[in-house]
Design an enzyme around this catalytic site. Structure first.
Site, PDB file in Angstrom:
ATOM      1  N   PHE A   1      42.682  44.462  36.241  1.00  0.00           N
ATOM      2  CA  PHE A   1      42.826  43.015  36.340  1.00  0.00           C
ATOM      3  C   PHE A   1      43.049  42.476  37.812  1.00  0.00           C
ATOM      4  O   PHE A   1      43.253  43.020  38.649  1.00  0.00           O
ATOM      5  CB  PHE A   1      43.964  42.804  35.240  1.00  0.00           C
ATOM      6  CG  PHE A   1      45.117  43.298  35.416  1.00  0.00           C
ATOM      7  CD1 PHE A   1      45.750  43.872  36.635  1.00  0.00           C
ATOM      8  CD2 PHE A   1      46.322  42.951  34.544  1.00  0.00           C
ATOM      9  CE1 PHE A   1      46.809  44.269  36.734  1.00  0.00           C
ATOM     10  CE2 PHE A   1      47.705  43.355  34.898  1.00  0.00           C
ATOM     11  CZ  PHE A   1      47.818  43.840  35.815  1.00  0.00           C
ATOM     12  N   GLU A   2      43.224  41.245  37.390  1.00  0.00           N
ATOM     13  CA  GLU A   2      43.446  40.253  38.794  1.00  0.00           C
ATOM     14  C   GLU A   2      42.485  40.583  39.747  1.00  0.00           C
ATOM     15  O   GLU A   2      42.738  40.536  41.081  1.00  0.00           O
ATOM     16  CB  GLU A   2      44.769  40.759  39.297  1.00  0.00           C
ATOM     17  CG  GLU A   2      45.920  40.253  38.412  1.00  0.00           C
ATOM     18  CD  GLU A   2      47.154  39.551  39.087  1.00  0.00           C
ATOM     19  OE1 GLU A   2      46.821  38.866  40.366  1.00  0.00           O
ATOM     20  OE2 GLU A   2      48.177  39.755  38.579  1.00  0.00           O
ATOM     21  N   GLY A   3      41.209  40.368  39.242  1.00  0.00           N
ATOM     22  CA  GLY A   3      40.062  41.019  40.277  1.00  0.00           C
ATOM     23  C   GLY A   3      40.097  42.644  40.706  1.00  0.00           C
ATOM     24  O   GLY A   3      40.878  43.195  40.818  1.00  0.00           O
TER      25      GLY A   3
END
Lengths: 458, 628
Positions: free
Chosen positions: B432-434
């Protein structure tokens, strides 16, 4: 020991570069009288034959004996005639073919030949004749038959026994004949098996030409066998729907493409007693084609074209395309992505392009100079049992379910009459009934079709 | 050496003072970001400068510190939070029931953990990034809680905090800071994961021009089921300069109370099961025009800034988790006996602990260095650094958990112990978060763009065959090959690095110098088509991450040894070990990046992948297959 003067003689001929013909005279003249004792003597030292066996018969075929008596009679009859030409052997097969051209009959001919003469006189001619007849009997793809054919050669007679024999072409005619048998196997894509190898070793020895041929086949065949990335099975599916499914996936070569069966083949009998048959309609379309079609300019027509041939081994099938003309440059809309979304230092996650005035260095440019030829997009493909317009229109209306745009686009049918010449002989009868409208005057038809198709749209 | 120490001390003291003044300044900058004078004058570029082969040592040396008052304040916060997590959070239950119990949530709210970075005037704790990172270390002891909190404040309410108007802040922040309302960040869509350009959710202006009607659906929304306030990104029609209508992305504050907001069933996940992740659908949700964050059409930058600023804390969070894990694993290794020897006596087990300690040390150093850089006055752009922290710590975390599990053997694999939960929770960090792949691209390309801008002229001259430039480069290469040592002044008389770390600092310098020339040759070779060379960029990113990590550990260990913190000799040991390791790895990667390098296997790798993907299967024949 009787062999020696003969072989020396033979060498001399070779050195003098005498023609094979000359040699053959020597063979036919001397072989029966000279060779056999020599081989008999060798028999005890043989390393291949683990089991004691009858000299001219491989261990594999000892047991199989023909029970046919009439064929034997024929052969006896032949011998009486004392004809040795190729024609007689042909006749042998033709006579055998009278009742049925089957493997059993073919084998019977081989067996009778084997039995008729212990010396196998004229076996080379016989083998050539048999090779020629094999496709007729439908045994050209049968490895056991080839092995049986090789078994006709007398064993151990042609095996060179000293370095001089080994150095030169020992029994060239026989060797060549052996090579021919292998060659025919090769042409039909039949891979020799262990039995073939054993036979060849017994007949011609370890380093003979047929053995070399065998080794070469065994080197290349396994490599070629699985080389085709799009293999076609020997037995094609019988069901036309399955065949279409196979052919269409083969052409499309797209794992996302989806096959739709728009209509299964069926036959109805109307109340009036008429027989109405519905041909099968099988289509394929990939999601990519669907999006392309959705973007199609509705004012431009799409074309149903065909039939185009597709060969699957010896069968030819036909398919139809739904395609469009290439988009003229003035109508091409470049799909612009917002620079903000893809640009450097702005892209949400990472830039899709960076803003630099530097090209790729020539030394690192491995790309080829490819000229892209613009072609109209192909939106879908189909195969049908009946290539007339009504059937294809049914396909288009089936496509319309997933491609609503087809309702607004004029559909033009451009159908060829090329169907007939390309189809298999058996299919021609069906065809003459099916493909009624031939594209005699294409222009005229197109105009008609345009009207028709536009009228067709609801 | 004494002189050095004094010098370092002096500098830290100076920095401490600046930091002290910073906090006030930062709070100020939250309110009037454009009025901050320093914002334009100072642009931080440590990581980017590495691409040019420069070491901007004044940015990262000495290691950032917080003032004594702040430390005291922080300790006051940390103690109760630690107590709460050790006594009242039942992670096993949260994981099993896939829900954080309301009592636990209330406890977190009472501790103020829902508004750590919200300024005090809006009811938050008003802590700096550094202090936020410190608290993150503790909250990460439970993955589900950490993710819930992060989705709420690191991304959910960040938009309002960073770009909201005074009214928006006053209206929403107090209730968000208290935890009365929970926030969520709605960006990802079914058709657009990393590809923000394909956002389909649309906001159309109503006829009266006072509202936007929001339509569309968002997936994988953390806190989606329980959020009352959401930051939603949608397409809006905007007139551009030429007067043409264009779609641009706009950020909105959407209250669940606006109506038309439905959330789907919570996803059943592998890890962080207690956090709520679901689909959120907007159907004609009426959003007043005042709820636009920033300006209409400016949502894109906001999304980018939120994402970039939220990542740095993952380093400390990861470190916190691994520290705990080391304690638990070491206890096991110290007590379990095999072959009359303790597990801890086996070399291969010892190695695992060394790996874990080293990873934690590097993660921590990077995380707090980055947090410190972010806390400096102005609006420093630390997005590359933050991304590096995220990539390094998420991957290091995974390695550590896996090693710990290996030490524990069967115990680590059963549900009776918390270890398997750590493993599951930890896996999400790389996603997540890129995802780490995307962040690597971001890291490498951002630097390439920066270096490219500066080097374009020189490279063009070289390509034209300008004799002067060519000779200059040849001369430089010749000098390098003659063994001229690179010296960026990290060591020596005015050096910032402690003498006991000289060797490591030299390695860093050499690596940086080589990195600079590697980047230059890459730009020369690929130009702007470097975007398509993902395998090259991956190595560039990995090297840069290592360089930054080396910098962080050198800076931290130098400070520790200079001021004499407890166990500083252990830090020096860890720093030296890591630097040596990283040095050789970097060298190897950079050699792979050379033209026609025999070490480089990229072409083969691409070919293998291509053949597999064409067939969408493993295509080798079975080993038992025969052809004849």
């Amino acid at each position: 020991m009787a062999m020696r003067p003969f072989s020396l003689q033979k060498r001399c001929h070779f050195i003098m570069k005498a023609s094979r013909f000359l040699l053959q005279i020597h063979h036919t003249g001397c072989i029966s009288s000279t060779v056999i004792p020599g081989v008999n003597r060798l028999d005890t030292q043989l390393c291949y034959g683990h089991v004691p066996r009858w000299l001219h018969c491989s261990s594999a075929f000892c047991k199989s004996k023909s029970d046919s008596t009439d064929l034997q009679e024929i052969i006896e009859h032949e011998i009486e005639k004392k004809t040795k030409s190729l024609v007689t052997h042909d006749e042998l097969f033709e006579r055998a073919a009278r009742d049925a051209k089957s493997k059993a009959n073919f084998n019977r001919v081989l067996d009778t030949f084997n039995k008729k003469d212990i010396r196998r006189r004229g076996h080379v001619e016989f083998i050539y004749a048999a090779l020629k007849k094999m496709p007729e009997f439908g045994v050209e793809r049968d490895i056991t038959v080839y092995n049986k054919l090789l078994d006709v050669f007398p064993k151990e007679v042609f095996v060179p026994r000293n370095f001089i024999q080994r150095m030169f072409n020992h029994y060239p005619r026989q060797q060549e004949c052996g090579v021919q048998v292998l060659e025919q196997m090769e042409n039909y894509g039949i891979m020799p098996n262990m039995e073939t190898k054993v036979l060849l070793v017994q007949i011609f020895g370890e380093k003979s030409h047929p053995m070399r041929k065998y080794q070469r086949i065994m080197y290349w065949f396994p490599k070629f066998k699985n080389l085709n990335p799009f293999p076609v099975p020997h037995e094609l599916p019988q069901d036309p729907v399955d065949l279409s499914r196979f052919s269409l996936t083969r052409i499309a070569n797209d794992l996302d493409a989806k096959i739709t069966v728009y209509q299964l083949p069926s036959t109805h009998i109307t109340e009036a007693g008429e027989e109405i048959s519905h041909p099968h309609i099988v289509g394929i379309q990939s999601p990519e084609q669907r999006t392309l079609l959705a973007k199609h300019n509705p004012s431009r027509p799409v074309f149903v074209e065909g039939p185009f041939p597709l060969w699957l081994r010896k069968t030819c099938v036909h398919y139809y395309l739904l395609r469009a003309d290439p988009i003229p440059p003035e109508e091409q809309i470049e799909e612009e992505l917002e620079p903000e979304l893809i640009g450097p230092e702005q892209s949400l996650f990472y830039p899709q392009c960076i803003d630099l005035d530097l090209k790729r260095d020539l030394g690192d440019d491995d790309s080829f100079d490819v000229d892209d030829v613009v072609e109209g997009a192909v939106y879908a493909m189909c195969m049908t049992g009946q290539g007339d317009q009504a059937t294809l229109a049914q396909w288009i209306s089936g496509l319309q379910e997933n491609n609503p745009i087809l309702g607004q686009v004029p559909t033009v049918f451009r159908l060829d009459s090329g169907f007939r010449e390309l189809q298999k002989v058996e299919d021609i009868h069906h065809d003459s009934e099916q493909n009624q409208h031939s594209g005699a005057e294409e222009e005229h038809i197109i105009e008609e079709e345009v009207l028709h198709s536009q009228g067709m749209k609801r | 050496m004494n002189l050095n120490r004094i010098l370092a001390l002096l500098k830290t003291a100076k920095l401490g003072r600046t930091l002290l003044s910073t906090r006030a300044g930062k709070e100020l900058s939250f309110q009037h970001p454009h009025r901050c004078i320093q914002s334009s004058s100072r642009s931080l570029a440590y990581a980017k400068d590495l691409f040019l082969g420069k070491v901007n040592k004044n940015e990262v040396f000495p290691y950032p510190e917080i003032s004594n008052e702040e430390l005291e304040e922080l300790k006051q916060f940390v103690a109760p939070v630690e107590k709460f997590f050790s006594e009242e959070v039942d992670s096993k239950k949260i994981d099993e029931e896939a829900k954080i119990p309301p009592e636990t949530l209330d406890g977190l709210k009472a501790l103020g953990l829902f508004g750590i970075q919200v300024p005090e005037e809006y009811g938050g704790l008003g802590l700096s990034n550094t202090m936020y990172a410190r608290l993150g270390e503790i909250t990460s002891l439970d993955g589900a809680i950490a993710v819930t909190l992060a989705a709420h404040q690191a991304i959910g309410l960040k938009g309002i905090l960073m770009a909201g108007t005074e009214e928006q802040k006053a209206k929403y922040l107090p209730r968000l800071a208290s935890g009365e309302h929970i926030a969520a960040f709605c960006l990802t869509e079914p058709g657009s994961g990393s590809d923000a350009a394909s956002i389909q959710t649309r906001a159309t202006l109503t006829e009266d021009g006072k509202h936007f009607l929001l339509n569309g659906s968002k997936i994988w929304i953390s806190n989606g089921g329980m959020a009352e306030i959401m930051t939603v990104f949608a397409r809006t029609e905007v007139l551009d300069k030429d007067g043409q209508k264009k779609d641009k992305i706009t950020a909105f504050i959407v209250e669940k109370a606006f109506g038309g907001v439905t959330s789907g069933k919570p996803e059943d996940k592998l890890g962080i099961r207690g956090s709520n992740t679901c689909e959120v659908t907007f159907e004609n949700t009426k959003v007043p025009i005042e709820n636009v964050i920033g300006e209409v059409g400016g949502g894109f930058k906001i999304a980018m800034n939120i994402l970039n600023s939220g990542r740095f804390s993952m380093g400390s969070a990861c470190a916190g988790m691994i520290k705990k894990l080391i304690e638990m694993t070491a206890e096991y290794a110290g007590t379990r006996k095999q072959f009359t020897k303790k597990l801890a006596d086996f070399g291969m087990i010892q190695e695992k602990f060394a790996i874990m300690a080293q990873n934690v040390f590097v993660m921590e150093s990077m995380a707090y260095l980055t947090a410190g850089l972010m806390d400096r006055p102005g609006v420093p752009d630390c997005s590359v650094e933050a991304a590096m922290v995220k990539v390094f710590s998420s991957e290091g975390g995974w390695v550590c958990v896996s090693e710990a599990l290996q030490v524990l053997g069967g115990i680590g694999y059963t549900k009776n112990y918390p270890f398997e939960r750590y493993l599951r929770d930890c896996r999400i960090l790389q996603i997540f978060e890129g995802t780490n792949e995307i962040l690597r691209m971001y890291i490498a390309l951002t630097g390439m763009q920066y270096a490219g801008k500066i080097l374009t002229g020189k490279i063009k001259e070289m390509k034209k065959g300008n004799v002067g430039v060519v000779f200059e480069i040849l001369g430089k290469k010749l000098k390098d090959s003659l063994g001229r040592t690179v010296d960026f002044g990290l060591t020596g008389k005015d050096g910032m690095v402690h003498p006991s770390l000289t060797e490591s600092a030299k390695m860093l310098e050499q690596n940086v110098a080589l990195f600079g020339s590697t980047v230059e040759s890459l730009l020369y070779r690929y130009g702007k088509t470097i975007v398509d060379e993902q395998l090259v960029l991956k190595r560039v990113a990995d090297t840069l991450i290592n360089l930054y990590a080396m910098t962080a550990v050198l800076s931290r260990a130098s400070r520790s040894i200079s001021i004499g913190v407890r166990n500083h000799q252990h830090e020096v040991l860890l720093a030296n070990t890591f630097c040596k390791d990283a040095y050789f790895k970097n060298n190897y990667w950079m050699i792979q990046l050379q033209k026609n390098s025999p070490e480089n296997n990229d072409d083969n790798i691409k070919k293998i992948a291509q053949e597999v993907l064409e067939n969408r299967a493993y295509i080798c024949s079975h080993p038992l297959e025969r052809t004849y």
